[in-house]
Design a protein around this motif. Sequence first.
Motif: not given
Length: 133
Positions: A56-84
């Motif tokens: 509820g209060a403005a911050v003077a400093t904040a660590a950057p945030a990253v959003t990575f968009g990809m096709r959802e099929e990546v999360f269904a792959r057998a190696d999904a946990a490793s890729v994430v």
Amino acid sequence: MPHVTLYALEDELAGREPDLIRELTAAVVSVYGEWARPSVEVRLVGIPAGRWARGGAAVATAAPAVTFGMREEVFARADAASVVSQLVSAFTQAVSSVFGEQCRDEVLVELIGQPTSRSGLGGKVISERHAPD
């Protein structure tokens, strides 16, 4: 096409753009391989002071945030946990290498899976772009 969006306070972002573009692209390539480089899209969003808040209060400093968009099929792959895990680690390292190690523990990485049936390119739904007429 992988989409990487980094949000940071404008004053902290200014002047770091070339390094961030290079490092964030390299993070994707480190997980997917060199073939992915030409398709990586990076967006850097600078947020003016007073427009980033926590609790509820403005911050003077904040660590950057990253959003990575990809096709959802990546999360269904057998190696999904490793890729994430690899992506979270690579993006955190990329941001820390540019902004400094002091922000490492606060860097937020969000991986967003997007169905091709709910996104479009060039006025057409992606899942329909290659469908026969």
